[in-house]
Design a protein around this motif. Structure first.
Motif, mmCIF file in Angstrom:
data_model
loop_
_atom_site.group_PDB
_atom_site.id
_atom_site.type_symbol
_atom_site.label_atom_id
_atom_site.label_comp_id
_atom_site.label_asym_id
_atom_site.label_seq_id
_atom_site.Cartn_x
_atom_site.Cartn_y
_atom_site.Cartn_z
ATOM 1 N N CYS A 244 0.856 -1.181 0.000
ATOM 2 C CA CYS A 244 0.000 0.000 0.000
ATOM 3 C C CYS A 244 0.888 1.226 0.000
ATOM 4 O O CYS A 244 1.820 1.317 0.804
ATOM 5 C CB CYS A 244 -0.937 0.014 1.212
ATOM 6 N N LEU A 252 -3.667 0.152 -2.654
ATOM 7 C CA LEU A 252 -3.254 -1.207 -2.325
ATOM 8 C C LEU A 252 -3.264 -2.058 -3.579
ATOM 9 O O LEU A 252 -4.263 -2.100 -4.308
ATOM 10 C CB LEU A 252 -4.181 -1.805 -1.269
ATOM 11 N N ALA A 372 -7.641 -4.770 1.742
ATOM 12 C CA ALA A 372 -6.866 -5.993 1.980
ATOM 13 C C ALA A 372 -7.785 -7.205 2.077
ATOM 14 O O ALA A 372 -7.475 -8.282 1.547
ATOM 15 C CB ALA A 372 -6.038 -5.851 3.250
ATOM 16 N N LEU A 386 1.680 -6.841 4.852
ATOM 17 C CA LEU A 386 1.461 -5.664 4.021
ATOM 18 C C LEU A 386 2.744 -4.845 4.010
ATOM 19 O O LEU A 386 3.273 -4.484 5.066
ATOM 20 C CB LEU A 386 0.315 -4.821 4.586
#
Length: 479
Positions: A244, A252, A372, A386
């Motif tokens: 992201c 993202l 997500a 992430l």
């Protein structure tokens, strides 16, 4: 030994440039601000001359600081920003309509009967965020002259005389056949753009032309849209994790391999990059306002600048019951409701600046969690981690909030300018035949890793409050 390359990231609020050496790292940096105009009716415009001047200014700064020649140039671009221009002279015929611009909403509404067909064909929902609606609006309302393209094609033409765009940027238009990575006659017809002269679609790495705009001749060998450049720089070159980028908006992306993954979660299926004729794909989700929401708080006087987030927000233990849906330019994925306005609820006489700052951080982080979870649903497997980059990753409060709500580790890139780094990687690939992608990628390491500090139950409670606030907004707009 490979020579250094100049990597330029032409973004919404400024242009960043790096001179990158594969052995010695970043040798020079440059930055030039860009000031888009936010106008009534959801209009967002930029002066094309300012965009081009910022590329030259930032690039020259980086080269001057490096103090040595470069072997190649890589250019990353905003993706969905468009303008009309004269291919004979290179002069702009309109202002640039920035990706946040919503003026083409009526055109999108008119194509509602074909929305499913267009999404299946191009991977993109019918929304003014993408380039084709803005291109069609320019043709209907401003001018029929010249060509109308995304901003990268104009910048490349000014730099080299070539008329090209890379496959990933072309994939942001809603005019590209996603499976073939080639212009779609059907999509062009639906948008009323069948007669347009469009740039050639090229690989992300390869010789495009040569520029003397920075002084001595430099071959332009890397082209890519900004978020895909960051995906590459974060070493996400196959299915698994996601990245992201927290810039003007938050974006993202999750790589899906060599096959587009069309899901029903509200994310976009698009081209990650095309290298040596082989196309890689990704899932893409957007938050329209991230740093621009922080700037809004700054303009209100709640904080002095983004560096105040941690100090002001850290003065209180929580948001004090305040919930902020920072949809200041509408809700993007997975809702695709650009008409929705933001909300700030749960205010009391005891609410202070710190509560509002924490509520903003939670609102931004909650939207990224939605993206997500949507990516995990489309991929059929949870995301394990992430990786993040962009200016707002300097805020420990925002990054900790992100890890808390996501309930996954958040790995912060050691270089916040991952987009420019990705453009530099592609420039090297294009300039050095035989170099492989793993060889071109510099070693990746995080500057920090944030682990969740709250329980899953507490995270679910906070996400529930945010989702209830979004549901209230969506319900209100039905009435």
């Amino acid at each position: 030994m490979s020579g250094p390359v100049l990597a330029v990231d032409q973004g919404t609020s400024g242009t960043k440039a790096l001179v990158i050496c594969p052995e010695r790292g970043v040798l020079g940096t440059g930055f030039a601000p860009v000031r888009p105009r936010h106008l009534p009716g959801g209009r967002v415009e930029a002066d094309p001359a300012e965009l081009y001047a910022s590329v030259l200014d930032a690039g020259r700064q980086a080269l001057a600081e490096a103090g040595e020649p470069v072997t190649a140039l890589g250019l990353a671009n905003q993706g969905e920003t468009v303008l009309a221009w004269d291919p004979a002279t290179g002069e702009p015929l309109t202002d640039a309509l920035v990706w946040q611009d919503r003026r083409a909403e009526p055109l999108c509404s008119g194509l509602a009967p074909h929305a499913e067909e267009l999404q299946q064909l191009t991977g993109l929902p019918v929304d003014p965020y993408f380039a084709a609606p803005k291109m069609a609006w320019i043709r209907r309302r401003l001018t029929r002259d010249g060509v109308v393209t995304t901003s990268d094609a104009w910048l490349v033409h000014r730099l080299t005389g070539a008329f090209v765009t890379d496959a990933a940027t072309a994939g942001r238009t809603q005019l590209l056949d996603l499976d073939r990575a080639a212009w779609s006659p059907r999509a062009l017809d639906l948008w009323g753009l069948s007669d347009e002269k469009l740039p050639s679609v090229v690989d992300a790495a390869g010789h495009v032309g040569t520029t003397t705009a920075f002084g001595p001749p430099i071959p332009l060998t890397g082209l890519v849209v900004d978020q895909q450049a960051a995906l590459l720089a974060q070493h996400l070159t196959g299915p698994g994790g996601a990245k992201c980028t927290y810039g003007t908006g938050a974006f993202l992306l999750a790589h899906t391999g060599d096959t587009p993954r069309r899901g029903d979660s509200g994310l976009v299926a698009c081209v990650a990059w095309r290298l040596a004729g082989r196309t890689g794909y990704c899932l893409d989700g957007q938050v329209y306002t991230a740093a621009s929401a922080v700037r809004w708080l700054t303009d209100l006087g709640v904080i002095r600048d983004a560096a105040d987030l941690d100090g002001v927000g850290g003065a209180v233990p929580d948001s004090g019951g305040v919930t902020f849906v920072p949809a200041l330019a509408g809700l993007a994925a997975p809702w695709w409701r650009g008409d929705v306005r933001g909300s700030l609820t749960g205010l009391g006489l005891d609410t202070g600046p710190g509560h509002v700052v924490r509520a903003l951080c939670e609102g931004l982080a909650a939207q990224v969690v939605e993206l997500a979870e949507a990516a995990a649903a489309d991929l059929g497997t949870p995301l394990t981690h992430l990786r993040v980059d962009g200016g707002l990753t300097r805020s420990a409060l925002l990054m900790q909030t992100q890890a808390d709500l996501l309930q996954r580790p958040v790995e912060v890139s050691a270089l916040t300018d991952a987009t420019a780094l990705g453009a530099g990687v592609l420039a090297r690939l294009g300039a050095e035949p035989g170099l492989t992608l793993p060889e071109a990628l510099p070693e990746w390491r995080p500057s920090a890793v944030y682990e969740p500090r709250i329980t899953a139950d507490v995270a679910a409670e906070r996400l529930g409050a945010f989702r209830s606030a979004v549901a209230a907004l969506l319900e209100r707009d039905k009435q």
